[in-house]
Design a protein around this motif. Structure first.
Motif, short mmCIF file in Angstrom:
data_model
loop_
_atom_site.label_atom_id
_atom_site.label_comp_id
_atom_site.label_asym_id
_atom_site.label_seq_id
_atom_site.Cartn_x
_atom_site.Cartn_y
_atom_site.Cartn_z
N GLN A 122 57.49 -97.07 24.28
CA GLN A 122 57.15 -96.18 25.38
C GLN A 122 56.04 -96.79 26.24
OE1 GLN A 122 57.35 -91.66 24.54
NE2 GLN A 122 56.53 -92.53 22.64
N VAL A 123 55.97 -96.29 27.48
CA VAL A 123 54.87 -96.62 28.38
C VAL A 123 54.05 -95.34 28.55
CG1 VAL A 123 54.19 -97.44 30.66
CG2 VAL A 123 56.27 -98.32 29.60
N GLU A 124 52.78 -95.42 28.23
CA GLU A 124 51.90 -94.24 28.33
C GLU A 124 51.04 -94.31 29.58
OE1 GLU A 124 49.62 -92.10 24.94
OE2 GLU A 124 48.17 -93.48 25.89
N LEU A 125 51.05 -93.23 30.34
CA LEU A 125 50.21 -93.12 31.52
C LEU A 125 49.18 -92.02 31.29
CD1 LEU A 125 53.19 -94.02 32.55
CD2 LEU A 125 52.21 -93.61 34.80
N GLU A 126 47.92 -92.41 31.27
CA GLU A 126 46.85 -91.43 31.20
C GLU A 126 46.26 -91.26 32.59
OE1 GLU A 126 42.65 -90.40 28.91
OE2 GLU A 126 43.43 -92.45 28.89
N HIS A 127 46.56 -90.13 33.23
CA HIS A 127 46.04 -89.82 34.55
C HIS A 127 44.64 -89.21 34.39
CE1 HIS A 127 50.44 -89.38 34.56
NE2 HIS A 127 50.41 -89.83 35.79
N ARG A 128 43.74 -89.62 35.24
CA ARG A 128 42.38 -89.11 35.12
C ARG A 128 41.80 -88.87 36.51
NH1 ARG A 128 38.94 -88.70 30.91
NH2 ARG A 128 40.48 -89.74 29.58
N VAL A 129 41.08 -87.76 36.67
CA VAL A 129 40.33 -87.51 37.89
C VAL A 129 38.88 -87.24 37.53
CG1 VAL A 129 42.32 -86.62 39.18
CG2 VAL A 129 40.83 -85.03 37.96
N GLU A 130 37.99 -87.74 38.36
CA GLU A 130 36.56 -87.50 38.22
C GLU A 130 36.08 -86.74 39.45
OE1 GLU A 130 32.29 -89.93 38.13
OE2 GLU A 130 34.19 -91.01 38.16
N ASN A 131 35.39 -85.64 39.23
CA ASN A 131 34.87 -84.83 40.33
C ASN A 131 33.64 -85.54 40.91
OD1 ASN A 131 33.88 -82.94 42.10
ND2 ASN A 131 33.91 -81.24 40.65
N THR A 132 33.76 -86.01 42.16
CA THR A 132 32.66 -86.71 42.83
C THR A 132 31.95 -85.82 43.84
OG1 THR A 132 34.20 -87.59 44.49
CG2 THR A 132 33.79 -88.94 42.54
N ALA A 133 32.33 -84.53 43.89
CA ALA A 133 31.73 -83.59 44.85
C ALA A 133 30.54 -82.85 44.22
CB ALA A 133 32.79 -82.59 45.32
N ARG A 134 29.94 -81.97 45.00
CA ARG A 134 28.78 -81.21 44.51
C ARG A 134 29.17 -79.88 43.89
NH1 ARG A 134 24.38 -81.87 49.48
NH2 ARG A 134 24.21 -84.18 49.39
N LEU A 135 30.41 -79.47 44.10
CA LEU A 135 30.88 -78.19 43.58
C LEU A 135 31.97 -78.41 42.55
CD1 LEU A 135 31.15 -76.16 46.93
CD2 LEU A 135 29.25 -76.15 45.29
#
Length: 278
Positions: A122-135
């Motif tokens: 299998q190919v595993e994709l770990e999607h990630r987001v980092e909140n760079t805002a103030r809220l």
């Protein structure tokens, strides 16, 4: 995993990754976009937008669908169509490749995808987001696979058979989508979607307890694996899987649960691919 970078005349620099069985190609001059997926030596399963954008899927602000796989965020809005036309960074980390996009000024976050070839093929994709805002940000991570036309997808979405007094499945509809659309075939516990070059809009969402969907096209089978928590955790009335059809392509979309992401914090969503020859 073997990696190499080549220049494609139409698509710019492409990072190619392979374990000798599955071939994956990611754009480096824009994105994040994974533009190629196939068994080694076979045709690309992903849709490729014509360079002249004649499919019309380009915004006035400069966003292009391009095709392939992208990391999206629910709920969808004009902000999610922020043009991702700047180069992405890539690096190897512990046998995997991590693609990182410049901060998204519209949504106030930074997107990345970790790509790993697993021992079981299998190919595993770990999607990630980092909140760079103030809220704080509230949303669900969303993996969108824009697949070339002509394929057939099967999604087992039904719950356990049993009581006639309680529902076991749900379907969410967008726009003018009809359950009578001839591209859709509902059977007890499953949906079959056959792409046809029709202009009519079709989008629907499901809660898929099995956490799997299968696409067949170009002599290959793609098996998508994704999470399946409780329906109440997911967006769009409880959907962890969505389907979109137009005349050019078929989209199979996996969703994570709705989360509140505080400033500086991260959230992730995992999707797995297995590609086999038919």
């Amino acid at each position: 995993m073997k990696c190499s970078v080549n220049q494609d005349p139409a698509r710019g620099r492409i990072l190619w990754m392979t374990d000798g069985r599955t071939r994956v190609g990611a754009a480096l001059d824009y994105g994040i976009r994974i533009l190629h997926l196939s068994c080694e030596g076979m045709e690309n399963l992903f849709y490729q937008q014509p360079p002249d954008g004649r499919d019309g899927l380009t915004t006035e602000q400069g966003w292009r669908i391009r095709g392939g796989h992208r990391l999206w965020l629910s709920p969808e809005s004009e902000k999610t169509y922020w043009p991702d036309n700047e180069p992405v960074r890539w690096e190897r980390r512990g046998g995997a490749v991590v693609l990182t996009q410049p901060p998204d000024a519209a949504l106030g976050l930074r997107k990345s995808i970790r790509i790993a070839f697993l021992p079981d093929g299998q190919v595993e994709l770990e999607h990630r987001v980092e909140n760079t805002a103030r809220l704080s940000l509230r949303g669900a991570l969303w993996g969108v696979n824009t697949l070339d036309g002509g394929g057939t997808a099967r999604i087992p979405f039904g719950g356990a058979a049993g009581s006639a007094y309680r529902p076991h499945s749900l379907v969410s509809l967008w726009g003018d989508t009809s359950l009578g659309d001839k591209r859709l075939e509902f059977r007890p516990g499953s949906l079959t979607v056959r792409h046809r070059p029709l202009e009519a809009y079709c989008k629907l969402g499901l809660y898929c307890r099995a956490g799997t969907a299968v696409l067949e096209n170009k002599g290959q089978r793609l098996i998508l694996g994704f999470g399946a928590g409780t329906p109440e955790a997911y967006p769009d009335l409880g959907c962890n899987f969505e389907v979109y059809l137009n005349q050019w392509f078929l989209e199979l979309e996996t969703l994570g649960p709705v989360q509140r992401i505080a400033p500086g914090q991260q959230a992730s969503h995992v999707e797995r691919w297995r590609v086999e020859r038919l």
